[in-house]
Write an enzyme that holds these catalytic residues in place. Structure first.
Site, PDB file in Angstrom:
ATOM      1  N   HIS A  42       0.838  -1.194   0.000  1.00 14.19           N
ATOM      2  CA  HIS A  42       0.000   0.000   0.000  1.00 14.19           C
ATOM      3  C   HIS A  42       0.885   1.262   0.000  1.00 14.19           C
ATOM      4  CE1 HIS A  42      -3.522   2.462   1.373  1.00 14.19           C
ATOM      5  NE2 HIS A  42      -2.554   3.160   1.936  1.00 14.19           N
ATOM      6  N   GLU A  43       1.899   1.264   0.844  1.00 14.09           N
ATOM      7  CA  GLU A  43       2.765   2.452   0.933  1.00 14.09           C
ATOM      8  C   GLU A  43       3.595   2.632  -0.336  1.00 14.09           C
ATOM      9  OE1 GLU A  43       2.208   4.552   3.071  1.00 14.09           O
ATOM     10  OE2 GLU A  43       0.953   3.297   4.341  1.00 14.09           O
TER      11      GLU A  43
ATOM     12  N   HIS B  60       1.660   4.279  -2.968  1.00 16.06           N
ATOM     13  CA  HIS B  60       1.615   5.735  -2.834  1.00 16.06           C
ATOM     14  C   HIS B  60       2.837   6.368  -3.489  1.00 16.06           C
ATOM     15  CE1 HIS B  60      -1.931   6.454  -0.553  1.00 16.06           C
ATOM     16  NE2 HIS B  60      -1.556   5.763   0.501  1.00 16.06           N
TER      17      HIS B  60
ATOM     18  N   GLU C 126      -6.345   6.636  -1.397  1.00 12.04           N
ATOM     19  CA  GLU C 126      -6.258   5.465  -0.533  1.00 12.04           C
ATOM     20  C   GLU C 126      -6.852   4.243  -1.223  1.00 12.04           C
ATOM     21  OE1 GLU C 126      -4.614   5.256   2.384  1.00 12.04           O
ATOM     22  OE2 GLU C 126      -4.037   7.304   1.891  1.00 12.04           O
TER      23      GLU C 126
END
Lengths: 189, 139, 398
Positions: free
Chosen positions: C142-143, C146, C225
């Site tokens: 997930h990070e 980003h 997100e």
């Protein structure tokens, strides 16, 4: 008369720019495929390097698994010899190595002493991760090949591709059934 | 972690995979709530949330002991009795950061062990008996 | 399918412009107080420009040092390092991001850095010890998404904008209030009325602007997100990893808040108020965790397409969340399950000790293993030559 000349010059310039953009796009994609392949190569080498270490650590504990150990060593040697072959051939021999490793790690379950060994635990993490890295780099490589191949086949960039000799890339397909999954360094198989 | 009593950097004692902060000069012990959670979980006991809720619902004990400040948030902690006989007053952070045992309190806990109280299977007793076990030698 | 960045940027740009308009309006109303609109605008733009420059060049290091983050290498925490490297490979990121651990029992992680080649991933020690390997992989994916989707810079710049609006509105409303009260007393009886109305409007605006800005900020980050969740599922080929991690994070809410002695005072002086600077924080930005978990669990495969379907299913039809340009008809199979506890993985207590081992080592504590089984960690400030083991009474040389 001069107007026609200007139009022709204009068309040529536009065509040149289009050609240039498409060509650069293809080069970028081809480089990405190359980099992705290099990444797989790094991870496969890393696995080849880890195996002698693993065999050495495990040997002392596993008295009755000579065949399993030999299979791993043999598969590694074959994979090592094929390390300059194309994607298809390599995928095959590396697949064999993966299944040999999976069989070895499956029998570790019977040796609780080994599972308590710090050295083995560290190796196990490295091996799990290397297997993951192999499958993730393969995943990225195949995606890159797909995009590159699509570009070389689609109008109008296929014209540029055939003019300048871009060949479609080869997928890193898994041929051995057991290799469809990354080797699970799981002891309950 | 800084000792809330003497302001020195505390050392850490790890025993059975649980860490306690221990002040080498006043012998006080800080039981962090994260470690408390690990201890209680490994014993299959209640969640620290309920543990803290049980403690913080109890009355603030009247005491002449000096107020201690939580070494994590710096807020004044609440004095509260813990354990059976004799009662021991510990300091509990109101924000559930952990428990503070003064040096003397640990010693008294260990004397109690010498008197052979049968340990009960209850969270508070578990915390106390763990402390007794770790700090055997400082009694 | 990897090029979702562009089409999504348009929406983000529109929203960012909205925030910019808010900033300019604040400057305008501030200017009214000085009787010079230009001065107000100049002040607003200047504050924003300075904060942006700081945010651009120093944002990541400010954020990391504010949290007392410690950088780790491959030998400090092999599992974490490996998982980050795996996700770097899966995402096709060119450069390995720096990895930081924050000594904090709260469960959180964030990515920072102004471009994909200068990025960092930070995770709290609390989260590191709570998550198993698959869950950790989900969070890191997930990070990394980003970073890969270039959300980090956009969100950092948006939060600077938000921070500027909050600061200007805060000081502006006080300034307006006092200068307004002052001018009412001193102004002549005739022309005061219109002035007061403008002042009241300005005051109300100053109060509402930060709320609007916050809403816009959330609108931007919310979509980011979802997209990062979708990319994370695609990179790992395993949506359940992230879903299960989010579940653990959700369960811990209200338990412990960031309570690090070193960073607590920093928060007080920090004009960004912590929240607004945390560019791509895993929890503080909005979509409710339960909803994100439900979407991830409803995925039939691991592709963007399947995320979009799951999103619509959870929302009972309607619009999807993935930009149409990156939707393809394909399905991507999910990696087969690994059962936790059967894989020879470390349990929570072992992970806790593994993590605290790293933290003590990075804080220069000395470790003494006593023969009785206890381990003593001695702080670097400890000056005495000897130490007694409180468990067995043996004396050790420090």
């Amino acid at each position: 008369m001069p107007i026609a000349v200007y139009v022709i010059i204009g068309v040529v310039v536009v065509l040149a720019i289009v050609f240039w953009v498409l060509y650069n796009g293809l080069v970028r994609l081809r480089n990405q495929v190359k980099n992705a392949w290099a990444q797989i190569d790094v991870q496969l080498k890393r696995r080849h390097d880890l195996i002698p270490n693993l065999v050495e650590t495990v040997k002392g504990y596993m008295k009755f698994e000579r065949e399993t150990l030999e299979a791993v060593t043999k598969a590694r040697n074959i994979a090592l010899q094929a390390s300059s072959a194309g994607a298809g051939e390599r995928a095959k021999v590396e697949g064999e190595l993966s299944s040999a490793l999976a069989r070895l790690l499956a029998v570790v379950e019977r040796y609780p002493d080994l599972k308590a060994n710090q050295n083995f635990l560290a190796l196990q993490e490295e091996l799990t991760s290397t297997e993951n890295k192999i499958s993730f780099s393969r995943q990225f490589y195949n995606d890159s090949v797909l995009r590159y191949n699509n570009q070389t086949q689609m109008v109008p960039s296929n014209i540029v591709a055939s003019m300048t000799g871009f060949k479609p890339g080869e997928f890193f397909e898994v041929t051995v059934a057991a290799e469809r999954e990354p080797v699970k360094v799981s002891f309950t198989q | 972690m800084i000792c809330p009593v003497c302001k020195y950097a505390m050392m850490v004692v790890e025993y059975h995979n649980i860490e306690l902060d221990y002040c080498n000069s006043c012998k006080g012990v800080w039981f962090d709530s994260g470690e408390l959670e690990l201890l209680l979980k490994s014993q299959g006991l209640e969640e620290p949330k309920t543990f803290f809720a049980g403690i913080s619902n109890s009355q603030e004990a009247a005491s002449s002991e000096k107020k201690r400040k939580c070494p994590i948030c710096g807020r004044k902690m609440k004095k509260t009795p813990i354990g059976g006989q004799p009662e021991i007053l510990v300091d509990v952070c109101r924000d559930k950061h952990g428990l503070w045992f003064d040096g003397g309190e640990v010693t008294r806990l260990i004397r109690r062990l010498a008197e052979k109280h049968p340990p009960k299977h209850d969270s508070k007793e578990q915390v106390i008996s763990f402390l007794e076990e770790v700090f055997e030698a400082s009694g | 399918m990897w090029e979702q960045i562009r089409s999504n940027q348009i929406r983000s740009v529109v929203l960012t412009i909205g925030m910019g308009v808010l900033l300019i309006l604040i400057g305008y109303f501030l200017g009214l107080a000085f009787d010079s609109v230009v001065a107000g605008l100049v002040i607003a733009i200047l504050v924003w420009a300075i904060l942006s420059l700081i945010g651009y060049f120093q944002g990541d290091s400010i954020l990391l040092s504010m949290h007392g983050a410690k950088k780790i290498g491959p030998d400090d925490h092999p599992r974490l390092y490996n998982v980050v490297e795996e996700m770097k490979i899966a995402s096709g990121l060119e450069k390995m991001p720096d990895i930081y651990i924050i000594d904090d029992p709260a469960l959180n992680a964030f990515a920072t850095g102004r471009d994909p080649n200068r990025a960092s991933v930070a995770i709290t020690s609390g989260l590191l010890q709570k998550l198993n390997r698959d869950e950790l992989q989900g969070v890191i994916a997930h990070e990394i998404s980003h970073i890969k989707n270039r959300d980090v810079l956009l969100m950092a710049m948006c939060s600077v904008l938000l921070g500027t609006i909050v600061i200007l509105a805060y000081y502006g409303s006080r300034f307006l209030f006092f200068s307004g009260a002052g001018s009412r007393r001193s102004s002549s009886r005739g022309g005061g009325g219109g002035n007061i109305i403008i002042l009241v409007v300005a005051l109300v605006f100053m109060i509402l602007a930060p709320i609007f800005a916050q809403l816009i900020y959330f609108a931007i980050s919310r979509r980011r997100e979802y997209l990062a969740d979708a990319s994370g599922a695609l990179y790992t080929r395993y949506p359940e990893g992230l879903a299960s991690a989010l579940e653990k994070i959700g369960l811990s809410t209200g338990q412990l808040k960031a309570a690090n002695k070193a960073t607590a005072p920093m928060y007080i002086v920090n004009p960004f108020r912590g929240k607004s600077l945390q560019a791509s924080d895993l929890t503080s930005t909005h979509p409710p965790l339960s909803e994100r978990i439900r979407i991830l669990r409803a995925m039939a495969g691991a592709s963007f397409n399947e995320y979009d379907q799951a999103y619509r299913q959870v929302h009972g039809g309607g619009q999807g969340v993935i930009p149409a340009a990156s939707l393809t008809a394909e399905t991507v199979p999910v990696r087969t399950l690994r059962l936790e506890g059967e894989t020879g993985e470390l349990n929570e207590i072992q992970r806790a000790r593994e993590t605290s081992d790293v933290m003590w080592r990075l804080s220069n504590y000395k470790t003494i293993a006593c023969n009785c089984g206890a381990r003593l960690r001695v702080p670097p400030q400890f000056k005495q030559p000897q130490i007694k083991c409180p468990h067995c009474g043996r004396t050790h040389q420090v």
